[in-house]
Design a protein around this motif. Sequence first.
Motif, PDB file in Angstrom:
ATOM      1  N   UNK A   1       0.818  -1.221   0.000  1.00  0.00           N
ATOM      2  CA  UNK A   1       0.000   0.000   0.000  1.00  0.00           C
ATOM      3  C   UNK A   1       0.848   1.266   0.000  1.00  0.00           C
ATOM      4  N   UNK A   2       0.328   2.300  -0.659  1.00  0.00           N
ATOM      5  CA  UNK A   2       0.866   3.650  -0.468  1.00  0.00           C
ATOM      6  C   UNK A   2      -0.178   4.429   0.328  1.00  0.00           C
ATOM      7  N   UNK A   3       0.239   4.920   1.503  1.00  0.00           N
ATOM      8  CA  UNK A   3      -0.649   5.757   2.319  1.00  0.00           C
ATOM      9  C   UNK A   3      -0.425   7.205   1.885  1.00  0.00           C
ATOM     10  N   UNK A   4      -1.494   7.876   1.470  1.00  0.00           N
ATOM     11  CA  UNK A   4      -1.407   9.258   0.985  1.00  0.00           C
ATOM     12  C   UNK A   4      -2.064  10.176   2.015  1.00  0.00           C
ATOM     13  N   UNK A   5      -1.315  11.143   2.536  1.00  0.00           N
ATOM     14  CA  UNK A   5      -1.871  12.043   3.566  1.00  0.00           C
ATOM     15  C   UNK A   5      -1.324  13.466   3.395  1.00  0.00           C
ATOM     16  N   UNK A   6      -1.877  14.364   4.220  1.00  0.00           N
ATOM     17  CA  UNK A   6      -1.285  15.685   4.375  1.00  0.00           C
ATOM     18  C   UNK A   6      -0.107  15.583   5.338  1.00  0.00           C
ATOM     19  N   UNK A   7       0.478  16.730   5.663  1.00  0.00           N
ATOM     20  CA  UNK A   7       1.726  16.705   6.442  1.00  0.00           C
ATOM     21  C   UNK A   7       1.514  16.280   7.894  1.00  0.00           C
TER      22      UNK A   7
ATOM     23  N   UNK B   1       6.483  -0.458  -6.501  1.00  0.00           N
ATOM     24  CA  UNK B   1       5.623  -1.616  -6.760  1.00  0.00           C
ATOM     25  C   UNK B   1       4.364  -1.650  -5.909  1.00  0.00           C
ATOM     26  N   UNK B   2       3.845  -0.467  -5.613  1.00  0.00           N
ATOM     27  CA  UNK B   2       2.613  -0.398  -4.810  1.00  0.00           C
ATOM     28  C   UNK B   2       1.424  -0.842  -5.659  1.00  0.00           C
ATOM     29  N   UNK B   3       0.502  -1.615  -5.083  1.00  0.00           N
ATOM     30  CA  UNK B   3      -0.653  -2.003  -5.906  1.00  0.00           C
ATOM     31  C   UNK B   3      -1.993  -1.550  -5.334  1.00  0.00           C
ATOM     32  N   UNK B   4      -1.998  -0.769  -4.248  1.00  0.00           N
ATOM     33  CA  UNK B   4      -3.227  -0.061  -3.864  1.00  0.00           C
ATOM     34  C   UNK B   4      -2.918   1.178  -3.041  1.00  0.00           C
ATOM     35  N   UNK B   5      -3.907   2.076  -2.984  1.00  0.00           N
ATOM     36  CA  UNK B   5      -3.724   3.387  -2.356  1.00  0.00           C
ATOM     37  C   UNK B   5      -4.658   3.496  -1.147  1.00  0.00           C
ATOM     38  N   UNK B   6      -4.116   4.053  -0.059  1.00  0.00           N
ATOM     39  CA  UNK B   6      -4.973   4.388   1.085  1.00  0.00           C
ATOM     40  C   UNK B   6      -4.831   5.897   1.302  1.00  0.00           C
TER      41      UNK B   6
ATOM     42  N   UNK C   1      -3.861   7.050  -7.788  1.00  0.00           N
ATOM     43  CA  UNK C   1      -4.319   5.693  -8.136  1.00  0.00           C
ATOM     44  C   UNK C   1      -4.488   5.548  -9.646  1.00  0.00           C
ATOM     45  N   UNK C   2      -4.917   6.618 -10.283  1.00  0.00           N
ATOM     46  CA  UNK C   2      -5.105   6.592 -11.744  1.00  0.00           C
ATOM     47  C   UNK C   2      -3.748   6.630 -12.459  1.00  0.00           C
TER      48      UNK C   2
END
Length: 377
Positions: free
Chosen positions: A32-38, A87-92, A107-108
């Motif tokens: 997973x790639x965790x996507x957040x603000x700072x 090699x991330x295959x989903x996004x959080x 993700x796109x």
Amino acid sequence: MTNKYYMPTRVILGDDCIVKNSELFTTLGKKALIVTGAQSAKRNGSEKDVKTALEAVGIPYLVYDKVMSNPTIACVYEGATLAKENGVDFIIAIGGGSPMDAGKAIALLAAQAIEEGNLFSGNYEKTVLPMAFVPTTAGTGSEVTQYSILTNDKAQTKTSIVTDLLFPTVTFLDAKYTERLGVVNTINTAIDALSHAVEGMLSVRASNVSDALAVASIRMIMSCVPDMLQALRALQAGTEVVLTLKQREQLLQASLMAGMVIAQTGTTAVHAMGYSLTYFKNIDHGRANGLLLGVYLKLVERVEPDLAGRILAAMNFTEAEQFRELLNQLLGEKEEISSEEIKQFSKMASQTKNIANCVVKPTEDDLRAMLALSFAQ
Ligand code: NAP
Ligand code: ZN
């Protein structure tokens, strides 16, 4: 006229719902790639809970925590490069609308090569990484929409990527993450959700289904307004009044429902003009909508009194002026706007698709008058 309702996102609500549903992450992918603000995701416990859940099911992850408010195109390409290189295959995505919208674009872009010039084209291959979302503001509804709204410097506005591919796979709603959201942010985001519900009812694409969600959302938000006002007054007096967890849940669910509304209906003249206020004047997204919403409803009241009446009834008001006054209380002192800005923003808004989406279509002159009135103290 035909209507449709499409909302493919699985919604999970309640206390500790992320950790209690850790297994769900194994259905999304292996890394997973965790996507957040700072900062906020680290402070409110949401990032920790996501990491705990991933560790419980043995999923490795990395964190991209550079998403700013009103995310840029450069930011989402950077996030997508990180995802591909690792090699991330989903996004959080965790956070307010900004990390969620960035998460969708990442993700796109991590799943297919899209040149910057084609980013908003709507012509994409049918691939996207699976997405799990955790909203930590109660406003945008991005956790259940197919829109990713990015700052577009070439067009000098905010532009949406729109495709059904962007509906998140799953969203987790746990109101405890919103408990420490400050009063002003709470008000601005609640107004954004209110604006989605109201604009959904003012859209040519409104249906009985979307209206039912919109009316329920409006009622839930309005039930929290007296306490939001009290919290605002306390803040101004240097003291503190906090909303209860129950109220936070109401706001989060109302925002979800309003998101489900705009996923069907799109937004109207209010968002069209609001984008210029954010792009050129750095006015927060929800606040920008709040400045415009009461004035637009007054125009609707003149042209389509029954339609305005149904919205006002959900608020327990009989006249749009009562709603405008309430918004004025919530917004406090307003920014200034020049006559040049009014001309420029109304011209830009008049060329957007949002205007065609309005039951009551404002002319450029109407837009000018609305902008001027919106900033009257
Ligand atoms: P935001 O830009 O995501 O966040 C605003 C601020 O709130 C940030 O400083 C953030 O800090 C902080 N924050 C977030 N959650 C918090 C929490 N629980 N406690 C304390 N602080 C917290 O604001 P937003 O109003 O939610 O989102 C606005 C964006 O959403 C705009 O770009 C707008 O265009 C977009 N939008 C999208 C849709 C859609 O359907 N896709 C609909 C409406 C609006 P951190 O940066 O540290 O996280
Ligand atoms: Zn909005």
